[in-house]
Write a protein that holds these residues in place. Structure first.
Motif, PDB file in Angstrom:
ATOM      1  N   TYR A 179       0.817  -1.208   0.000  1.00 51.19           N
ATOM      2  CA  TYR A 179       0.000   0.000   0.000  1.00 51.19           C
ATOM      3  C   TYR A 179       0.857   1.267   0.000  1.00 51.19           C
ATOM      4  O   TYR A 179       0.527   2.258  -0.665  1.00 51.19           O
ATOM      5  CB  TYR A 179      -0.937   0.005   1.212  1.00 51.19           C
ATOM      6  CG  TYR A 179      -2.121  -0.919   1.052  1.00 51.19           C
ATOM      7  CD1 TYR A 179      -2.934  -0.849  -0.081  1.00 51.19           C
ATOM      8  CD2 TYR A 179      -2.432  -1.864   2.021  1.00 51.19           C
ATOM      9  CE1 TYR A 179      -4.029  -1.693  -0.233  1.00 51.19           C
ATOM     10  CE2 TYR A 179      -3.525  -2.714   1.881  1.00 51.19           C
ATOM     11  CZ  TYR A 179      -4.321  -2.620   0.747  1.00 51.19           C
ATOM     12  OH  TYR A 179      -5.393  -3.462   0.596  1.00 51.19           O
ATOM     13  N   ASN A 180       1.962   1.253   0.737  1.00 49.77           N
ATOM     14  CA  ASN A 180       2.845   2.418   0.770  1.00 49.77           C
ATOM     15  C   ASN A 180       3.469   2.677  -0.595  1.00 49.77           C
ATOM     16  O   ASN A 180       3.558   3.825  -1.053  1.00 49.77           O
ATOM     17  CB  ASN A 180       3.954   2.221   1.819  1.00 49.77           C
ATOM     18  CG  ASN A 180       3.447   2.304   3.241  1.00 49.77           C
ATOM     19  OD1 ASN A 180       2.413   2.923   3.496  1.00 49.77           O
ATOM     20  ND2 ASN A 180       4.148   1.687   4.171  1.00 49.77           N
ATOM     21  N   VAL A 181       3.913   1.610  -1.243  1.00 47.15           N
ATOM     22  CA  VAL A 181       4.516   1.746  -2.571  1.00 47.15           C
ATOM     23  C   VAL A 181       3.473   2.211  -3.580  1.00 47.15           C
ATOM     24  O   VAL A 181       3.761   3.057  -4.443  1.00 47.15           O
ATOM     25  CB  VAL A 181       5.149   0.412  -3.011  1.00 47.15           C
ATOM     26  CG1 VAL A 181       5.556   0.463  -4.485  1.00 47.15           C
ATOM     27  CG2 VAL A 181       6.361   0.098  -2.152  1.00 47.15           C
ATOM     28  N   ASP A 201       5.508 -14.383  -1.535  1.00 44.21           N
ATOM     29  CA  ASP A 201       5.565 -12.955  -1.222  1.00 44.21           C
ATOM     30  C   ASP A 201       5.147 -12.113  -2.423  1.00 44.21           C
ATOM     31  O   ASP A 201       4.446 -11.101  -2.283  1.00 44.21           O
ATOM     32  CB  ASP A 201       6.975 -12.565  -0.776  1.00 44.21           C
ATOM     33  CG  ASP A 201       7.319 -13.091   0.614  1.00 44.21           C
ATOM     34  OD1 ASP A 201       6.420 -13.664   1.258  1.00 44.21           O
ATOM     35  OD2 ASP A 201       8.472 -12.934   1.040  1.00 44.21           O
ATOM     36  N   ARG A 202       5.561 -12.531  -3.619  1.00 44.66           N
ATOM     37  CA  ARG A 202       5.164 -11.800  -4.830  1.00 44.66           C
ATOM     38  C   ARG A 202       3.649 -11.904  -5.034  1.00 44.66           C
ATOM     39  O   ARG A 202       2.992 -10.919  -5.384  1.00 44.66           O
ATOM     40  CB  ARG A 202       5.895 -12.354  -6.059  1.00 44.66           C
ATOM     41  CG  ARG A 202       7.386 -12.111  -6.045  1.00 44.66           C
ATOM     42  CD  ARG A 202       7.994 -12.262  -7.442  1.00 44.66           C
ATOM     43  NE  ARG A 202       7.701 -13.532  -8.053  1.00 44.66           N
ATOM     44  CZ  ARG A 202       8.429 -14.633  -7.880  1.00 44.66           C
ATOM     45  NH1 ARG A 202       9.464 -14.622  -7.070  1.00 44.66           N
ATOM     46  NH2 ARG A 202       8.111 -15.759  -8.493  1.00 44.66           N
ATOM     47  N   TRP A 203       3.108 -13.086  -4.813  1.00 45.65           N
ATOM     48  CA  TRP A 203       1.663 -13.287  -4.955  1.00 45.65           C
ATOM     49  C   TRP A 203       0.906 -12.357  -4.008  1.00 45.65           C
ATOM     50  O   TRP A 203      -0.113 -11.785  -4.372  1.00 45.65           O
ATOM     51  CB  TRP A 203       1.317 -14.742  -4.650  1.00 45.65           C
ATOM     52  CG  TRP A 203      -0.148 -15.022  -4.587  1.00 45.65           C
ATOM     53  CD1 TRP A 203      -1.000 -15.257  -5.624  1.00 45.65           C
ATOM     54  CD2 TRP A 203      -0.958 -15.086  -3.396  1.00 45.65           C
ATOM     55  NE1 TRP A 203      -2.280 -15.463  -5.159  1.00 45.65           N
ATOM     56  CE2 TRP A 203      -2.281 -15.358  -3.803  1.00 45.65           C
ATOM     57  CE3 TRP A 203      -0.669 -14.944  -2.039  1.00 45.65           C
ATOM     58  CZ2 TRP A 203      -3.321 -15.495  -2.890  1.00 45.65           C
ATOM     59  CZ3 TRP A 203      -1.700 -15.069  -1.122  1.00 45.65           C
ATOM     60  CH2 TRP A 203      -3.015 -15.344  -1.554  1.00 45.65           C
ATOM     61  N   LEU A 209      -2.676  -5.411  -4.289  1.00 40.63           N
ATOM     62  CA  LEU A 209      -2.871  -4.229  -5.130  1.00 40.63           C
ATOM     63  C   LEU A 209      -3.814  -4.471  -6.308  1.00 40.63           C
ATOM     64  O   LEU A 209      -4.028  -3.566  -7.114  1.00 40.63           O
ATOM     65  CB  LEU A 209      -1.509  -3.741  -5.649  1.00 40.63           C
ATOM     66  CG  LEU A 209      -0.491  -3.362  -4.561  1.00 40.63           C
ATOM     67  CD1 LEU A 209       0.794  -2.859  -5.198  1.00 40.63           C
ATOM     68  CD2 LEU A 209      -1.066  -2.326  -3.610  1.00 40.63           C
ATOM     69  N   ASN A 210      -4.372  -5.650  -6.370  1.00 42.14           N
ATOM     70  CA  ASN A 210      -5.188  -6.011  -7.521  1.00 42.14           C
ATOM     71  C   ASN A 210      -6.427  -5.141  -7.676  1.00 42.14           C
ATOM     72  O   ASN A 210      -6.942  -4.958  -8.789  1.00 42.14           O
ATOM     73  CB  ASN A 210      -5.598  -7.482  -7.416  1.00 42.14           C
ATOM     74  CG  ASN A 210      -6.103  -8.033  -8.730  1.00 42.14           C
ATOM     75  OD1 ASN A 210      -5.511  -7.783  -9.781  1.00 42.14           O
ATOM     76  ND2 ASN A 210      -7.187  -8.781  -8.689  1.00 42.14           N
ATOM     77  N   ASP A 211      -6.941  -4.599  -6.574  1.00 44.11           N
ATOM     78  CA  ASP A 211      -8.179  -3.825  -6.627  1.00 44.11           C
ATOM     79  C   ASP A 211      -7.952  -2.313  -6.729  1.00 44.11           C
ATOM     80  O   ASP A 211      -8.909  -1.541  -6.709  1.00 44.11           O
ATOM     81  CB  ASP A 211      -9.040  -4.114  -5.388  1.00 44.11           C
ATOM     82  CG  ASP A 211      -9.559  -5.542  -5.375  1.00 44.11           C
ATOM     83  OD1 ASP A 211      -9.776  -6.089  -6.479  1.00 44.11           O
ATOM     84  OD2 ASP A 211      -9.730  -6.106  -4.285  1.00 44.11           O
ATOM     85  N   ILE A 212      -6.699  -1.881  -6.808  1.00 46.91           N
ATOM     86  CA  ILE A 212      -6.416  -0.458  -6.978  1.00 46.91           C
ATOM     87  C   ILE A 212      -6.400  -0.155  -8.476  1.00 46.91           C
ATOM     88  O   ILE A 212      -5.510  -0.594  -9.202  1.00 46.91           O
ATOM     89  CB  ILE A 212      -5.071  -0.075  -6.327  1.00 46.91           C
ATOM     90  CG1 ILE A 212      -5.117  -0.376  -4.822  1.00 46.91           C
ATOM     91  CG2 ILE A 212      -4.771   1.405  -6.564  1.00 46.91           C
ATOM     92  CD1 ILE A 212      -3.852  -0.021  -4.087  1.00 46.91           C
TER      93      ILE A 212
END
Length: 236
Positions: A179-181, A201-203, A209-212
């Motif tokens: 979220y910060n990134v 971790d990548r998943w 962030l999928n919903d942004i």
């Protein structure tokens, strides 16, 4: 084995993988390689890689079928830290002996039991060393455990190793990082490349962030530890 699938959404891609491989969704791990959200002039797009361990497949009418699908499944048992069968005993003995030889002894117990998944916990005064930087030591120990499980004929069981609740704390930390990134990317209208991460971790970054709507992610690099690029939609 690894397979790649595409769909308009993550769910569609995973459903397609399950149907074509003839597996349950809990029987494989999913790594999101690329996501593209629905926009005014483009359709949504998700590309995933499915990790099936050492399981072998044979073609059938649906595509592929797990040749071990008919093997007996482990019963789900919770709340008992003491090994309940020979496999669990061998797994706890293996990791206990390994950390003992490393010079960082500790008490090993069963953390949880689920269908085709076994959690093992280490209680040790050397937990910080066993975890290592960004959890790489713990990941390496977990990999050895899963290799050993395969040699015991348990290719269908995924073993999760934890200590000091590191896995949960790591997930919470990665969600905050994501979220910060994303906020920084939205402000700069650019992109940020994160440090190399393991598939899980990548998943977690991808799905967080999928919903942004105005932020997208993709994995870059080769090997197990790839990097995730977080970028503002429209950035080139």
């Amino acid at each position: 084995m690894e397979f790649e699938f595409e769909g308009r959404t993550e769910k569609e891609a995973i459903d397609k993988a399950a149907a074509e491989l003839g597996l349950e969704k809990d029987d494989f791990d999913v790594e999101i390689l690329e996501t593209q959200k629905t926009g005014l002039f483009k359709k949504g797009y998700v590309r995933i890689r499915v990790h099936t361990g050492n399981t072998t497949f044979r073609p059938n009418e649906a595509g592929f079928k797990d040749t071990q699908a008919s093997a007996p499944k482990r019963e789900a048992v919770f709340g008992e830290p003491v090994p309940q069968n020979e496999f669990e005993q061998k797994m706890t003995d293996f990791i206990s002996g390994l950390i003992e030889k490393m010079g960082y002894p500790g008490n090993v117990s069963i953390l949880f039991r689920e269908k085709n998944k076994l959690g093992i916990k280490i209680d040790s005064s050397f937990s910080s060393i066993l975890i290592g930087k960004k959890g790489k030591n713990l990941d390496a120990l977990q990999l050895l455990l899963n290799i050993y499980a395969g040699r015991l004929g348990k290719d269908d069981v995924r073993v999760i190793l934890d200590t000091e609740n590191y896995r949960i704390r790591r997930e919470e930390s990665l969600v905050r990082l994501a979220y910060n990134v994303a906020e920084k990317v939205r402000e700069s209208r650019g992109s940020i490349l994160l440090e190399p991460m393991n598939p899980f971790d990548r998943w977690l970054i991808h799905t967080t962030l999928n919903d942004i709507n105005d932020v997208e992610t993709k994995s870059e690099g080769d090997g197990l530890y790839k990097q995730v690029r977080v970028y503002y939609r429209g950035f080139k």
